[in-house]
Write a protein that holds these residues in place. Sequence first.
Motif, short mmCIF file in Angstrom:
data_model
loop_
_atom_site.label_atom_id
_atom_site.label_comp_id
_atom_site.label_asym_id
_atom_site.label_seq_id
_atom_site.Cartn_x
_atom_site.Cartn_y
_atom_site.Cartn_z
N LYS A 25 0.84 -1.20 0.00
CA LYS A 25 0.00 0.00 0.00
C LYS A 25 0.88 1.25 0.00
O LYS A 25 2.03 1.21 0.42
CB LYS A 25 -0.91 0.02 1.22
N ARG A 26 0.28 2.36 -0.46
CA ARG A 26 1.03 3.62 -0.54
C ARG A 26 0.60 4.61 0.55
O ARG A 26 -0.54 4.62 0.98
CB ARG A 26 0.80 4.29 -1.90
N VAL A 27 1.57 5.43 0.94
CA VAL A 27 1.36 6.53 1.87
C VAL A 27 1.85 7.79 1.17
O VAL A 27 2.87 7.78 0.48
CB VAL A 27 2.17 6.33 3.17
N PHE A 28 1.12 8.88 1.36
CA PHE A 28 1.48 10.16 0.76
C PHE A 28 1.79 11.11 1.90
O PHE A 28 1.00 11.26 2.83
CB PHE A 28 0.32 10.67 -0.11
N PHE A 29 2.97 11.73 1.84
CA PHE A 29 3.46 12.47 3.00
C PHE A 29 4.21 13.71 2.56
O PHE A 29 4.91 13.70 1.55
CB PHE A 29 4.41 11.56 3.81
N SER A 30 4.04 14.79 3.33
CA SER A 30 4.81 16.00 3.10
C SER A 30 4.87 16.78 4.42
O SER A 30 3.94 16.72 5.22
CB SER A 30 4.16 16.87 2.02
N ILE A 31 5.97 17.48 4.63
CA ILE A 31 6.10 18.36 5.79
C ILE A 31 6.66 19.69 5.33
O ILE A 31 7.35 19.78 4.30
CB ILE A 31 6.99 17.75 6.90
N GLU A 32 6.34 20.73 6.09
CA GLU A 32 6.82 22.07 5.77
C GLU A 32 6.96 22.85 7.08
O GLU A 32 5.98 23.07 7.77
CB GLU A 32 5.83 22.76 4.84
N PRO A 33 8.19 23.26 7.40
CA PRO A 33 8.38 24.02 8.64
C PRO A 33 7.79 25.42 8.53
O PRO A 33 7.84 26.06 7.48
CB PRO A 33 9.91 24.08 8.80
N THR A 34 7.17 25.88 9.64
CA THR A 34 6.65 27.25 9.74
C THR A 34 7.07 27.80 11.09
O THR A 34 7.59 27.07 11.94
CB THR A 34 5.11 27.29 9.63
N LYS A 35 6.80 29.07 11.32
CA LYS A 35 7.12 29.68 12.61
C LYS A 35 6.28 29.09 13.74
O LYS A 35 6.70 29.05 14.89
CB LYS A 35 6.90 31.20 12.55
N GLN A 36 5.07 28.63 13.41
CA GLN A 36 4.18 28.08 14.42
C GLN A 36 4.44 26.61 14.73
O GLN A 36 3.99 26.09 15.74
CB GLN A 36 2.72 28.22 13.98
N GLY A 37 5.12 25.91 13.85
CA GLY A 37 5.36 24.49 14.02
C GLY A 37 5.46 23.82 12.66
O GLY A 37 5.49 24.49 11.63
N MET A 38 5.51 22.52 12.65
CA MET A 38 5.68 21.77 11.41
C MET A 38 4.32 21.46 10.78
O MET A 38 3.52 20.73 11.36
CB MET A 38 6.44 20.46 11.69
N GLU A 39 4.07 22.05 9.61
CA GLU A 39 2.88 21.70 8.84
C GLU A 39 3.10 20.30 8.28
O GLU A 39 4.24 19.93 7.96
CB GLU A 39 2.68 22.66 7.66
N PHE A 40 2.04 19.52 8.13
CA PHE A 40 2.21 18.19 7.56
C PHE A 40 0.97 17.78 6.79
O PHE A 40 -0.11 18.34 6.94
CB PHE A 40 2.50 17.15 8.66
N PHE A 41 1.17 16.78 5.97
CA PHE A 41 0.09 16.08 5.28
C PHE A 41 0.47 14.61 5.31
O PHE A 41 1.57 14.25 4.92
CB PHE A 41 -0.03 16.56 3.82
N VAL A 42 -0.42 13.78 5.79
CA VAL A 42 -0.23 12.33 5.72
C VAL A 42 -1.54 11.75 5.19
O VAL A 42 -2.62 12.06 5.70
CB VAL A 42 0.19 11.70 7.07
N GLY A 43 -1.43 10.98 4.12
CA GLY A 43 -2.62 10.43 3.49
C GLY A 43 -2.41 9.00 3.02
O GLY A 43 -1.28 8.53 2.89
N CYS A 44 -3.52 8.32 2.80
CA CYS A 44 -3.48 6.94 2.32
C CYS A 44 -4.76 6.66 1.53
O CYS A 44 -5.71 7.44 1.56
CB CYS A 44 -3.33 5.98 3.47
N GLU A 45 -4.77 5.53 0.83
CA GLU A 45 -5.89 5.19 -0.02
C GLU A 45 -6.97 4.37 0.68
O GLU A 45 -8.07 4.22 0.17
CB GLU A 45 -5.39 4.45 -1.26
N ASN A 46 -6.66 3.84 1.84
CA ASN A 46 -7.62 3.05 2.61
C ASN A 46 -7.84 3.77 3.93
O ASN A 46 -6.92 3.92 4.73
CB ASN A 46 -7.08 1.64 2.85
N ARG A 47 -9.07 4.21 4.17
CA ARG A 47 -9.33 5.03 5.36
C ARG A 47 -9.02 4.29 6.66
O ARG A 47 -8.71 4.92 7.67
CB ARG A 47 -10.75 5.55 5.35
N ASN A 48 -9.07 2.97 6.65
CA ASN A 48 -8.76 2.21 7.86
C ASN A 48 -7.29 2.27 8.22
O ASN A 48 -6.92 1.96 9.36
CB ASN A 48 -9.21 0.76 7.70
#
Length: 149
Positions: free
Chosen positions: A95-118
């Motif tokens: 299975k695949r995972v989709f991930f990205s992070i981006e540092p900001t002054k407030q903290g680390m922005e992130f995105f974590v996603g997958c194709e199966n909600r479970n």
Amino acid sequence: MNRSIEDTIMAFSEKYEGDFRRIYQAIATKERLTDEEISQYIDDIEEVSLNILAPDYPQSLKDMDCPPFVVFFEGNPDIIENEIYCLANPYDNSKRVFFSIEPTKQGMEFFVGCENRNDLEPLYDFFIEQHPELNFMDYKAKEGEAVCL
């Protein structure tokens, strides 16, 4: 009632647990689902998702080989507009995972996603909660407000 094509894709995503090839096969062979079947698959979905047919589906996902039909996610989808990483799921490398992070002054922005909600909650725990030193934003804190974990 006729359901939208977006609902049908979401139902196929649920039926085939996010498996790209099986969903693609269902679409290619014009597999039919009744309105009742679609409702059974999608009515209980509470997770936030991106559907490949939605106008806000990110270009970075569209540009992938075999872009995900539906991505269930936590985090900020705005940060993946230009760049996202596709990784093997640490619990199931088929299975695949989709991930990205981006540092900001407030903290680390992130995105974590997958194709199966479970898979979403265990992946969230794996990527975010296991690394408190990175000061990830907490998008679950208050609706509409992100704070650091």
